[in-house]
Design a protein around this motif. Sequence first.
Motif, PDB file in Angstrom:
ATOM      1  N   ARG A   1       0.814  -1.216   0.000  1.00  0.00           N
ATOM      2  CA  ARG A   1       0.000   0.000   0.000  1.00  0.00           C
ATOM      3  C   ARG A   1       0.848   1.266   0.000  1.00  0.00           C
ATOM      4  O   ARG A   1       0.479   2.270  -0.606  1.00  0.00           O
ATOM      5  N   SER A   2       1.992   1.223   0.664  1.00  0.00           N
ATOM      6  CA  SER A   2       2.796   2.439   0.842  1.00  0.00           C
ATOM      7  C   SER A   2       3.860   2.613  -0.233  1.00  0.00           C
ATOM      8  O   SER A   2       4.245   3.734  -0.564  1.00  0.00           O
ATOM      9  N   GLY A   3       4.389   1.496  -0.733  1.00  0.00           N
ATOM     10  CA  GLY A   3       5.499   1.561  -1.680  1.00  0.00           C
ATOM     11  C   GLY A   3       6.858   1.568  -1.014  1.00  0.00           C
ATOM     12  O   GLY A   3       7.890   1.485  -1.677  1.00  0.00           O
ATOM     13  N   GLY A   4       6.882   1.669   0.312  1.00  0.00           N
ATOM     14  CA  GLY A   4       8.143   1.694   1.053  1.00  0.00           C
ATOM     15  C   GLY A   4       7.934   2.282   2.427  1.00  0.00           C
ATOM     16  O   GLY A   4       6.805   2.593   2.832  1.00  0.00           O
ATOM     17  N   GLY A   5       9.045   2.443   3.140  1.00  0.00           N
ATOM     18  CA  GLY A   5       8.991   2.924   4.512  1.00  0.00           C
ATOM     19  C   GLY A   5       9.390   4.376   4.662  1.00  0.00           C
ATOM     20  O   GLY A   5       8.847   5.252   3.992  1.00  0.00           O
ATOM     21  N   PRO A   6      10.361   4.653   5.519  1.00  0.00           N
ATOM     22  CA  PRO A   6      10.730   6.042   5.805  1.00  0.00           C
ATOM     23  C   PRO A   6      11.209   6.817   4.575  1.00  0.00           C
ATOM     24  O   PRO A   6      11.015   8.024   4.496  1.00  0.00           O
ATOM     25  N   LEU A   7      11.818   6.134   3.620  1.00  0.00           N
ATOM     26  CA  LEU A   7      12.312   6.828   2.431  1.00  0.00           C
ATOM     27  C   LEU A   7      11.164   7.480   1.669  1.00  0.00           C
ATOM     28  O   LEU A   7      11.212   8.671   1.348  1.00  0.00           O
ATOM     29  N   ILE A   8      10.123   6.727   1.390  1.00  0.00           N
ATOM     30  CA  ILE A   8       9.031   7.243   0.559  1.00  0.00           C
ATOM     31  C   ILE A   8       8.017   8.043   1.370  1.00  0.00           C
ATOM     32  O   ILE A   8       7.246   8.829   0.834  1.00  0.00           O
ATOM     33  N   ASP A   9       8.049   7.884   2.706  1.00  0.00           N
ATOM     34  CA  ASP A   9       7.079   8.577   3.557  1.00  0.00           C
ATOM     35  C   ASP A   9       7.614   9.919   4.054  1.00  0.00           C
ATOM     36  O   ASP A   9       7.009  10.962   3.825  1.00  0.00           O
ATOM     37  N   ILE A  10       8.750   9.902   4.738  1.00  0.00           N
ATOM     38  CA  ILE A  10       9.309  11.151   5.272  1.00  0.00           C
ATOM     39  C   ILE A  10      10.566  11.598   4.523  1.00  0.00           C
ATOM     40  O   ILE A  10      10.854  12.793   4.455  1.00  0.00           O
ATOM     41  N   GLY A  11      11.283  10.648   3.934  1.00  0.00           N
ATOM     42  CA  GLY A  11      12.472  11.004   3.166  1.00  0.00           C
ATOM     43  C   GLY A  11      12.145  11.868   1.974  1.00  0.00           C
ATOM     44  O   GLY A  11      12.893  12.781   1.613  1.00  0.00           O
TER      45      GLY A  11
END
Length: 354
Positions: free
Chosen positions: A171-181
């Motif tokens: 659902r997200s496509g990735g973790g901290p990189l794609i969310d906050i990075g």
Amino acid sequence: MSVNKLRIGVIGAGSISDLHFASYTKSEDAVIVAVCDLNRERAAAKAEKYEIAHIYTEYKELLANPDIDAVSICTWNNTHAEISIAALHAGKHVLVEKPLCKTVEEAQRIQDAVRETGKILQVGFVRRYDTNAQLVKHFIDNGQLGEIYYAKASCLRRLGNPGGWFSDVERSGGGPLIDIGVHVIDVCWYLMGRPKPVAVSGHTYNKLGNRKNVKNLSFYKAADYDAERNTVEDLANVLIRFDNGASLMVDVSFTLHAKKDEIAVKLYGDKGGVELEPEITFVTEVLDTITNVTPQIDNKSIDIHGAFQNEINHFVSCCQTGQTPISPVEDGLEMMKILCGIYESAAKGQEIRL
């Protein structure tokens, strides 16, 4: 209600949507007429809070409403492309939360739809709209820092995996990189003048997981928080090279054995430098003396509510005037090339040419 007001539908009523709802409510040139969420109770709660007339659980029904001029898309990342393209072809202008989507191919299809329909699409790179970022841009544009040749940024959480869809890679496509990075990469790239990225060398680490065992430290949990499901990285870092010789170094984490959370955004030029976060400070030379300069401004760090208000106001203005947003679809596509390139680099263990 003024006949000139932009009529808004908000798709997705999760936590980030409140910043959209509140900002549209304060706008003199917009009115929210519809809200859509898979969870009808949640949509109804927002409708009651913000006095919204229409409630939907299917976004296609909202898009079929001819009284809606534009939409904010605040849904899971894996739905951004489908809903954006459908909205554009339904004749609606679009403000879509970052990241633009999950893949470069999706981003290209969204860009094609923008060009086919002639509608406005603004990507929610909200840090561009903060007054401090715009102040730094004003200084850079007027040559105060000279040539920006290096930037570095960190957004490190010691315990900050929200769980739920944020930790579900499908659902997200990735973790901290794609969310906050994406936020710190984008604001650096924007302030550097948006040079063309040519290569990325990245790493991702899956070492700590959700850390549900940790006690005595509270953190944000998604509405669908589930500590048993975590398929995203804990930490990512990257070196990005640009065609003008400049470089950008970034590290971001959801969870890390760090002393404290950390946010830092720094840019360096041949005439001066600037720290945008955690506290805005310019560095320059005065009479052969290196001098730190602190501007007299309302907020030393990002004013997130003010930044969202500026973002919404800009979107409404662009829809009414036809002006191209300062965060257009082309930048969303370029950012997806960077983000997907970083994940590919980490998976292959080698630099990726973009």
